[in-house]
Write an enzyme that holds these catalytic residues in place. Structure first.
Site, mmCIF file in Angstrom:
data_model
loop_
_atom_site.group_PDB
_atom_site.id
_atom_site.type_symbol
_atom_site.label_atom_id
_atom_site.label_comp_id
_atom_site.label_asym_id
_atom_site.label_seq_id
_atom_site.Cartn_x
_atom_site.Cartn_y
_atom_site.Cartn_z
ATOM 1 N N ASP A 17 0.575 -0.918 0.502
ATOM 2 C CA ASP A 17 0.019 -0.029 -0.112
ATOM 3 C C ASP A 17 0.987 1.317 -0.084
ATOM 4 O O ASP A 17 1.997 1.386 0.075
ATOM 5 C CB ASP A 17 -0.955 -0.423 1.018
ATOM 6 C CG ASP A 17 -1.921 1.524 1.480
ATOM 7 O OD1 ASP A 17 -2.937 2.009 0.777
ATOM 8 O OD2 ASP A 17 -1.157 2.171 2.516
ATOM 9 N N GLU A 68 0.683 -0.616 -5.243
ATOM 10 C CA GLU A 68 0.019 0.697 -5.443
ATOM 11 C C GLU A 68 0.448 1.674 -5.352
ATOM 12 O O GLU A 68 0.863 2.662 -4.880
ATOM 13 C CB GLU A 68 -1.440 0.334 -4.272
ATOM 14 C CG GLU A 68 -2.632 1.877 -4.498
ATOM 15 C CD GLU A 68 -2.439 2.610 -3.167
ATOM 16 O OE1 GLU A 68 -3.823 2.962 -3.371
ATOM 17 O OE2 GLU A 68 -1.816 2.679 -2.228
#
Length: 707
Positions: free
Chosen positions: A354, A409
């Site tokens: 993330d 990401e």
């Protein structure tokens, strides 16, 4: 010839190149990066220096990343002596306290070594059992140089519980059960095509409460397996104090969230998924940490800079959280050991990292619009230590676990993000194609159906870096969150509450919404990347957004759940979208278009709203026109012969209108058409998609689903 200055790199199957070994190998693959050889060389040297230091001081990846076997609580299986270690260089005294010693800081004092690591041992009881009973509450109590006593949850603790009715609400638990779960299934081989089901255990029940690992194993896994997904990406597993953070404000990095159950129940979930042949990825958050002090890492030893940068550099203004010091030895060991811990102890098969954009840039992507110019990735705005950490993490994971999968990401488009580290890349296997869902939302919000631009759609779906794999998706959890609408909601809005029953009229809005929901997903699946992702519930057009209990909604769970009841109700139309999703995943399993080369687009007709392309030996045809159907529409192809239908969105199984005879054969004729050597003619109704295959390659067709 390969020398110490070069190596032979396989840049794609069957194609090798001699590449320089100084981090500039990627410039041979992508000559546009040639002007940036020096910054590439510099960041590679930073990675190499740390890699050499880990080899010398940390005794290599194998030893350095086993911090979870040294720090925290370690129980000798023979003597039952418990050793507890913690890195806290900023304090002058430390003690282990807990239920077992009546929270007395004088009972189990710790000793400090030259590296700032404190330790103590707890001998077994007279009956031979461990001196700290399983399930005991524990803390580390420390004295700062200012003689202030501070109590913290151990940084490496593996189980943390919450009781929001008391303060402090979070307890570190000594987790040492007499028996631990033993996996029964081997992890499946790394899939050639990634069909990812993004899921959150807590919302995976239709009841207004937090779901459990046990319930996910029993109820969600069979659904995911039936749909044909081969990868699950689990969110919000690492312990987080605030449920509404969606798991992105981590407090305890080695603790699996207790709000869903026990560590063994998570291990069972992963093991059962492996039994279904499903790979399991952890949504790992190393981009930042909760700023909580009493139950997090912030101010752990009383200083601003234990695990994090001090001052403004160590704070993320938008996320209101702390930022790791990736250029410090112990934080590096903590984070890299964390990755290995989730692989070794729980059996995860890889990670979705993330917030990679935030890690790679000093500005964290805030207030910056990336245009794609290479200068944006090689300037003073790049956080070289963050890039270096990602290179080390990917290098370590791929060396220790050859089948591991890592996904980034990143919204910036950093070149070589998904190329091997030795080439000068950052080392990820896949990146998320974050522009694709933005495109679909923008189209649905701002354009009429007549304004849809086929060229723009194709460009966005195919605009990815050569030889770097991407995962396409129509909507992830980001698009499901409150404040936005799901694609189904954008298409059908309030009629989803009144006209989704087969007993009601098929209104123009519902008919359009169902049709476009199918087409949008299929064209993204077929054209958009080397992997595909779906957020749970969106496969059947989940009727509501996602909103976690918080002060702003009176702590309601009404939207923090998945309404499986609507797809299970055979009178409701959600089942048609669910079956279409299953058909797509099953067809991909048979024909493997996700791991095939990028498609050749032969037709983008703006007036007719027709798209056609070839990929994986299949011929894909889409009619996005809101009114017009076309008879004998000619489509160019380079694959001569007789064609049969693989997928047909107009099939009644998917709430189509059955305007196409699925037993039809389509015969090609020679002659150049749309730049192809042959062509076929098809009937393509309005808002319909067809996928065809030469008859000799027909191994699966959608009618197999009903058999």
């Amino acid at each position: 010839m390969q020398t110490s200055d070069t190596f032979i790199g396989e840049v794609e199957p069957g194609r090798t190149l001699t590449l320089p070994a100084d981090g500039t190998g990627i410039t041979v693959i992508d000559p546009w990066l040639k002007p940036f050889e020096e910054p590439l060389r510099h960041r590679f040297s930073l990675y190499k220096n740390w890699r050499d230091r880990i080899e010398k001081d940390g005794k290599g990846y194998e030893n350095f990343t086993r911090g979870y076997e040294y720090f925290g609580f370690q129980v000798d299986p023979t003597s039952k002596v418990i050793t507890y270690r913690e890195w806290a260089p900023g304090v002058v005294a430390a003690s282990l306290i807990g239920d077992f010693n009546a929270w007395n800081p004088e009972s189990n004092k710790m000793q400090k070594d030259e590296f700032g690591v404190w330790s103590c041992q707890v001998p077994p009881r007279q009956d031979g059992s461990p001196g700290i009973p399983h399930g005991s509450k524990v803390k580390i109590s420390m004295l700062t140089p200012q003689n202030e006593r501070i109590d913290r949850l151990p940084a490496w603790i593996r189980y943390v519980t919450q009781d929001l009715s008391v303060s402090p609400a979070y307890d570190a638990i000594f987790w040492n059960p007499p028996e631990v779960y033993k996996p029964r299934n081997r992890p499946p081989p790394r899939p050639a095509s990634l069909r990812v089901y993004e899921a959150h255990v807590g919302i995976s029940t239709q009841e207004p409460r937090v779901g459990t690992y046990k319930e996910f194993t029993k109820n969600a896994l069979p659904r995911i397996a039936r749909l044909g997904y081969n990868v699950i990406q689990l969110m919000a597993i690492m312990e987080h104090a605030y449920y509404a953070s969606f798991g992105y404000q981590i407090n305890s990095f080695f603790a699996a969230s207790s709000r869903y159950g026990t560590p063994d129940e998570l291990k069972e979930l992963i093991d059962v998924a492996h039994g279904y042949g499903i790979t399991v990825l952890l949504d790992v958050v190393h981009s930042h940490a909760s700023k909580n002090v009493l139950d997090g890492l912030n101010m752990f030893d009383g200083t601003d800079h234990c695990y994090f940068h001090e001052g403004a550099k160590g704070r993320h203004d938008l996320w209101d959280s702390r930022l790791f010091n990736y250029g410090s030895y112990e934080p590096l060991r903590f984070l890299m050991s964390n990755l290995r811990f989730w692989m070794d102890v729980y059996g995860f098969d890889g990670f979705r990292f993330d917030g990679v954009t935030s890690m790679m840039y000093k500005h964290h992507g805030m207030g910056v619009g990336f245009s794609g110019g290479y200068h944006e990735y090689f300037n003073e705005g790049v956080d070289e230590e963050g890039v270096m950490y990602l290179m080390l993490a990917n290098d370590m994971l791929h060396k220790l676990y050859p089948d591991v999968i890592t996904i980034a990401e990143d919204v910036s488009g950093m070149p070589a993000l998904c190329r091997p580290v030795r080439e000068g890349g950052v080392g990820f296997d896949y990146r998320l194609s974050m522009a694709i869902p933005d495109m679909w939302i923008k189209i649905l919000k701002e354009q009429t159906d007549e304004q849809w631009n086929m060229g723009h759609i194709c460009h966005t779906l195919t605009n990815r870096r050569h030889l770097e794999k991407s995962i396409a998706y129509v909507e992830s959890h980001d698009q499901a969150l409150v404040g936005d609408k799901s694609i189904a909601f954008w298409l059908m809005d309030k009629e989803m509450y009144t006209n989704m029953s087969d007993l009601t009229e098929n209104t123009p809005i519902i008919d359009r919404g169902i049709a476009l929901h199918k087409l949008i997903r299929l064209v993204t699946h077929g054209l958009g990347g080397e992997g595909y992702l779906n957020f749970e519930g969106n496969e059947f057009g989940h009727p509501e957004w996602l909103d976690f209990p918080r002060a702003g909604n009176n702590s309601s769970f009404h939207y923090a759940r998945r309404q499986w009841n609507v797809v299970d109700d055979h009178l409701l139309r959600y089942k048609y979208l669910n079956e279409w999703d299953r058909a797509m995943q099953t067809a991909e399993e048979h024909y493997g278009w996700l791991h095939a080369p990028q498609a050749y687009i032969s037709l983008k007709h703006e007036g007719d709203k027709i798209l056609a392309f070839e990929r994986a030996g299949l011929l894909w045809i889409f009619n996005f026109h809101p009114q017009n159907s076309f008879s004998d529409y000619r489509i160019g192809t380079n694959m001569p012969g007789e064609y049969r239908i693989v997928l047909n969105s107009d099939n009644k199984m998917f709430m189509g209108h059955e305007r196409i005879d699925e037993n039809s054969s389509y015969f090609s004729v020679p002659g150049s058409y749309h730049g192809r050597d042959h062509s076929i003619q098809v009937y393509i109704p309005t808002r319909t998609a067809l996928v065809l295959v030469p008859k000799e390659r027909l191994t699966w067709a959608q009618n197999a689903l009903s058999q």
